[in-house]
Write a protein that holds these residues in place. Structure first.
Motif, PDB file in Angstrom:
ATOM      1  N   UNK A 125      32.749  50.169  30.059  1.00 43.34           N
ATOM      2  CA  UNK A 125      33.713  49.649  29.093  1.00 43.34           C
ATOM      3  C   UNK A 125      34.923  49.201  29.890  1.00 43.34           C
ATOM      4  N   UNK A 126      35.062  47.903  30.076  1.00 46.11           N
ATOM      5  CA  UNK A 126      36.140  47.386  30.926  1.00 46.11           C
ATOM      6  C   UNK A 126      37.500  47.783  30.378  1.00 46.11           C
ATOM      7  N   UNK A 127      38.321  48.351  31.252  1.00 46.31           N
ATOM      8  CA  UNK A 127      39.726  48.622  30.938  1.00 46.31           C
ATOM      9  C   UNK A 127      40.487  47.330  31.229  1.00 46.31           C
ATOM     10  N   UNK A 128      40.954  46.680  30.199  1.00 46.68           N
ATOM     11  CA  UNK A 128      41.587  45.381  30.374  1.00 46.68           C
ATOM     12  C   UNK A 128      42.921  45.464  31.102  1.00 46.68           C
ATOM     13  N   UNK A 129      43.418  46.679  31.318  1.00 41.91           N
ATOM     14  CA  UNK A 129      44.641  46.821  32.122  1.00 41.91           C
ATOM     15  C   UNK A 129      44.362  46.617  33.605  1.00 41.91           C
ATOM     16  N   UNK A 130      43.080  46.687  33.971  1.00 44.81           N
ATOM     17  CA  UNK A 130      42.696  46.475  35.372  1.00 44.81           C
ATOM     18  C   UNK A 130      42.482  44.979  35.579  1.00 44.81           C
ATOM     19  N   UNK A 131      43.260  44.356  36.454  1.00 42.40           N
ATOM     20  CA  UNK A 131      43.157  42.896  36.627  1.00 42.40           C
ATOM     21  C   UNK A 131      41.776  42.465  37.108  1.00 42.40           C
ATOM     22  N   UNK A 132      41.379  41.278  36.704  1.00 45.24           N
ATOM     23  CA  UNK A 132      40.123  40.690  37.187  1.00 45.24           C
ATOM     24  C   UNK A 132      40.423  39.998  38.515  1.00 45.24           C
ATOM     25  N   UNK A 133      40.068  40.638  39.602  1.00 45.53           N
ATOM     26  CA  UNK A 133      40.439  40.167  40.937  1.00 45.53           C
ATOM     27  C   UNK A 133      39.256  39.680  41.774  1.00 45.53           C
TER      28      UNK A 133
END
Length: 431
Positions: A125-133
């Motif tokens: 479940x992706x934590x959207x606070x973690x940037x897509x880098x």
């Protein structure tokens, strides 16, 4: 700087970089490398290789037992033997837990691994606070350079879906979490031209993985085998560590010529530490990052296998009489610095396990290393200046753990300079 002010300064730095400081580590940790005071990690079992109904289990044991291992295949079959062990299942419509037991005189060690015949899907479940880098490329990417004279290779390609053990989105999220954690380990102090966005590219001829810290976007090249199994995730965290630490600090990047001393013990020590610290943080907080059982288990198996190599390399360094070296000698075959940087990484992990925390000591270690300036680079590049190179790192680890580690490393035959040690600690207020 007083401890409270130091923590406040770190928090503000991370906030400015868009990186929230996670909650403080809560003892006891769920996951441990189990290599504190009683020697290196013993039994490790790697993620299974699955080809139709046939499964191969590989692994190792630092104690090198002469008695065969016991393999319980989870379907009622048990057998004795050594790695690699192979078994064919009659029913591939379900998953199995394989238990491996090593037998010693006295005692035994037990490790388990999951055999999954159903492909791992979106078990996160992706934590959207973690940037897509980080992007796992599906096609070639044109790479520029941020360092004049550093040319990226031109034969890198993309990965097909068939190359990937888990869906592309799952691989990218695992690497995004690693990037998020490692940027935090770097106190958010990264050169804006490097490290923010990264891409993973395919190089099947290389047979391994390598960092391209100087490219734009920053990249890593890897054999597709590293993504065909989750056992490669720790190695990718290692290359991610190269990419971030060599682009830090922003004022004077640690990165240097790949054939120069900057890429010996500083670069390799930090990449080793970053890969182990990343796995430790993820595995002690899997729910925080939304990882499902299969992804977390893949990280665990990969992390244990990678640290087994670090522990074994440290033991070999000691057994060989501690052949200390901080750079490759002219005409020397192999990497003469291997045992030295593996020992530095081993001592870091051992000390972090004793404390039950990796993040704060690593942030403090990096804070000292991030005082690096051009005047330090001149000293570091001097071929015979082993003492400066070693002391630079030992002072940083000492600051990280808030205790003087010179005695520990002198016992390991490290050449240290007390004046340099005092100078480095003086940059941090003498503490």
């Amino acid at each position: 700087m007083e401890p409270f002010l130091a923590l406040l300064a770190t928090t503000l730095t991370l906030a400015a970089a868009g990186l929230a400081l996670p909650a403080q580590d809560a003892p006891p940790p769920r996951f441990r490398f189990r290599a504190v005071l009683d020697g290196p990690l013993s039994l490790t079992v790697e993620e299974p290789e699955i080809a139709g109904p046939a499964v191969t289990i590989t692994g190792g044991d630092a104690r090198c037992p002469h008695v065969p291992f016991t393999f319980d295949w989870g379907d009622g079959a048990r057998e004795e033997g050594f790695f690699p062990a192979r078994h064919t299942y009659c029913d591939t419509g379900r998953d199995y837990t394989v238990t491996v037991t090593a037998h010693y005189d006295p005692g035994e060690a037990v490790e388990s691994v999951r055999v999954r015949f159903a492909p791992v899907r979106d078990e996160f479940a992706r934590d959207e606070r973690i940037p897509r880098r980080v992007r796992v490329a599906a096609a070639p990417v044109t790479l520029g350079t941020t360092v004049p004279g550093y040319a990226p290779p031109a034969d890198l390609g993309g990965f097909t879906d068939a190359d990937l053990a888990v869906p592309r989105a799952a691989w990218e999220y695992l690497l995004d979490v690693g990037h998020y954690l490692q940027a935090g380990f770097c106190n958010g102090d990264l050169d804006p031209s490097g490290g923010r966005e990264q891409v993973v590219l395919c190089q099947p001829e290389f047979g391994g993985a390598f960092s391209l810290w100087f490219t734009s976007p920053v990249a890593m090249g890897t054999d597709p085998a590293y993504l065909r199994s989750l056992s490669g995730v720790s190695s990718l965290y290692h290359e991610l560590g190269h990419n971030l630490t060599l682009n830090s600090p922003a004022a004077c990047r640690l990165g240097g010529r790949t054939d120069g001393p900057m890429s010996t013990i500083v670069s390799e020590t930090l990449a080793q530490i970053f890969q182990h610290a990343t796995a430790w943080e993820i595995l002690n907080h899997p729910a925080r990052y939304g990882l499902g059982e299969a992804l977390a288990e893949g990280v665990r198996q990969s992390a244990l296998a990678a640290f087994a190599i670090t522990a074994r390399s440290h033991r070999d360094y000691v057994a060989a009489g501690c052949p200390f070296a901080t750079r490759q000698g002219a005409g020397e075959e192999g990497d003469g610095t291997f045992g030295t940087f593996m020992t530095l990484a081993y001592v870091f992990v051992e000390s972090a396990e004793e404390r039950g925390a990796f993040r704060a000591p690593l942030q403090r270690t990096m804070a000292l290393l991030q005082t690096f300036r051009e005047a330090d680079r001149v000293r570091y590049q001097e071929r015979e200046n082993d003492a400066f190179r070693a002391t630079f790192l030992v002072a940083a680890l000492s600051h990280g753990f808030e205790r003087d580690l010179r005695g520990r490393f002198r016992a390991l035959r490290f050449v240290l300079d007390d004046a340099v040690y005092t100078e480095m600690l003086g940059r941090m207020g003498g503490k």
